[in-house]
Design a protein around this motif. Sequence first.
Motif, PDB file in Angstrom:
ATOM      1  N   ARG A  27    -110.628  25.104  79.351  1.00 25.03           N
ATOM      2  CA  ARG A  27    -110.325  25.141  77.918  1.00 25.03           C
ATOM      3  C   ARG A  27    -110.015  23.748  77.384  1.00 25.03           C
ATOM      4  O   ARG A  27    -110.427  23.389  76.283  1.00 25.03           O
ATOM      5  N   ALA A  32    -112.233  22.169  74.290  1.00 25.79           N
ATOM      6  CA  ALA A  32    -111.566  22.061  72.982  1.00 25.79           C
ATOM      7  C   ALA A  32    -112.038  20.866  72.153  1.00 25.79           C
ATOM      8  O   ALA A  32    -112.275  21.023  70.951  1.00 25.79           O
ATOM      9  N   VAL A  70    -113.475  21.115  68.243  1.00 28.35           N
ATOM     10  CA  VAL A  70    -112.854  20.378  67.143  1.00 28.35           C
ATOM     11  C   VAL A  70    -113.854  19.409  66.511  1.00 28.35           C
ATOM     12  O   VAL A  70    -113.935  19.299  65.282  1.00 28.35           O
ATOM     13  N   ASP A  80    -115.039  19.452  62.662  1.00 30.50           N
ATOM     14  CA  ASP A  80    -114.903  18.263  61.819  1.00 30.50           C
ATOM     15  C   ASP A  80    -116.245  17.856  61.209  1.00 30.50           C
ATOM     16  O   ASP A  80    -116.312  17.413  60.065  1.00 30.50           O
ATOM     17  N   ARG A 139    -109.913  21.802  58.357  1.00 31.11           N
ATOM     18  CA  ARG A 139    -109.955  22.726  59.493  1.00 31.11           C
ATOM     19  C   ARG A 139    -108.538  23.047  59.930  1.00 31.11           C
ATOM     20  O   ARG A 139    -107.615  22.260  59.730  1.00 31.11           O
ATOM     21  N   LYS A 140    -108.396  24.225  60.519  1.00 31.97           N
ATOM     22  CA  LYS A 140    -107.090  24.669  61.002  1.00 31.97           C
ATOM     23  C   LYS A 140    -107.303  25.280  62.379  1.00 31.97           C
ATOM     24  O   LYS A 140    -108.168  26.127  62.562  1.00 31.97           O
ATOM     25  N   THR A 141    -106.524  24.836  63.344  1.00 33.83           N
ATOM     26  CA  THR A 141    -106.615  25.382  64.684  1.00 33.83           C
ATOM     27  C   THR A 141    -105.992  26.767  64.697  1.00 33.83           C
ATOM     28  O   THR A 141    -104.903  26.973  64.169  1.00 33.83           O
ATOM     29  N   ASP A 155    -104.749  30.637  66.398  1.00 32.08           N
ATOM     30  CA  ASP A 155    -103.825  31.099  67.429  1.00 32.08           C
ATOM     31  C   ASP A 155    -104.554  31.463  68.712  1.00 32.08           C
ATOM     32  O   ASP A 155    -103.997  31.383  69.800  1.00 32.08           O
ATOM     33  N   LEU A 209    -109.272  28.035  71.641  1.00 32.56           N
ATOM     34  CA  LEU A 209    -110.589  27.520  71.257  1.00 32.56           C
ATOM     35  C   LEU A 209    -111.077  28.048  69.916  1.00 32.56           C
ATOM     36  O   LEU A 209    -112.272  28.067  69.650  1.00 32.56           O
ATOM     37  N   SER A 210    -110.181  28.460  69.033  1.00 31.85           N
ATOM     38  CA  SER A 210    -110.615  28.928  67.713  1.00 31.85           C
ATOM     39  C   SER A 210    -110.206  27.922  66.643  1.00 31.85           C
ATOM     40  O   SER A 210    -109.128  27.347  66.687  1.00 31.85           O
ATOM     41  N   VAL A 211    -111.135  27.714  65.711  1.00 33.08           N
ATOM     42  CA  VAL A 211    -110.904  26.813  64.594  1.00 33.08           C
ATOM     43  C   VAL A 211    -111.385  27.510  63.331  1.00 33.08           C
ATOM     44  O   VAL A 211    -112.428  28.147  63.330  1.00 33.08           O
ATOM     45  N   THR A 212    -110.617  27.383  62.255  1.00 34.33           N
ATOM     46  CA  THR A 212    -110.982  27.957  60.968  1.00 34.33           C
ATOM     47  C   THR A 212    -111.180  26.829  59.972  1.00 34.33           C
ATOM     48  O   THR A 212    -110.408  25.867  59.954  1.00 34.33           O
TER      49      THR A 212
END
Length: 119
Positions: A22, A26, A30, A34, A57-59, A61, A64-67
């Motif tokens: 992971r 990561a 990211v 970006d 962007r927001k990491t 919970d 390996l997830s990004v919003t």
Amino acid sequence: MAMNKDAADIIARFNRIPREVRAKVAPAVVKGADEIVGRMRYLAPDDTGELAASIHRKTGDVPLSVTIETENDAALYQEYGTREMARNSFFWPSVNSLKKRVRRRIDGAISKAIKDAWK
């Protein structure tokens, strides 16, 4: 926040991935987020610059997830249009033009991380 059974199952599966793997994947996730954010900011049709500045962007919970999100209410109006305003998309063209590149980068990072972890 209540979580349904499917979401809990996905999180459990992500948590079974070794931490070393992971940690190596990561940065690719990211970097891809970006890159998409940069393209969205470039394509955002806002004269004042508020819409472009609000995209970030927001990491998440989940590992390996990004919003990618915005606080600007006009984003939906720009993306899909209204009766009075023609649509001026910036979100989906950015995602669709970069998703293959981002997916290849992440897949490569996964392959390399797994090979390194199980040598």
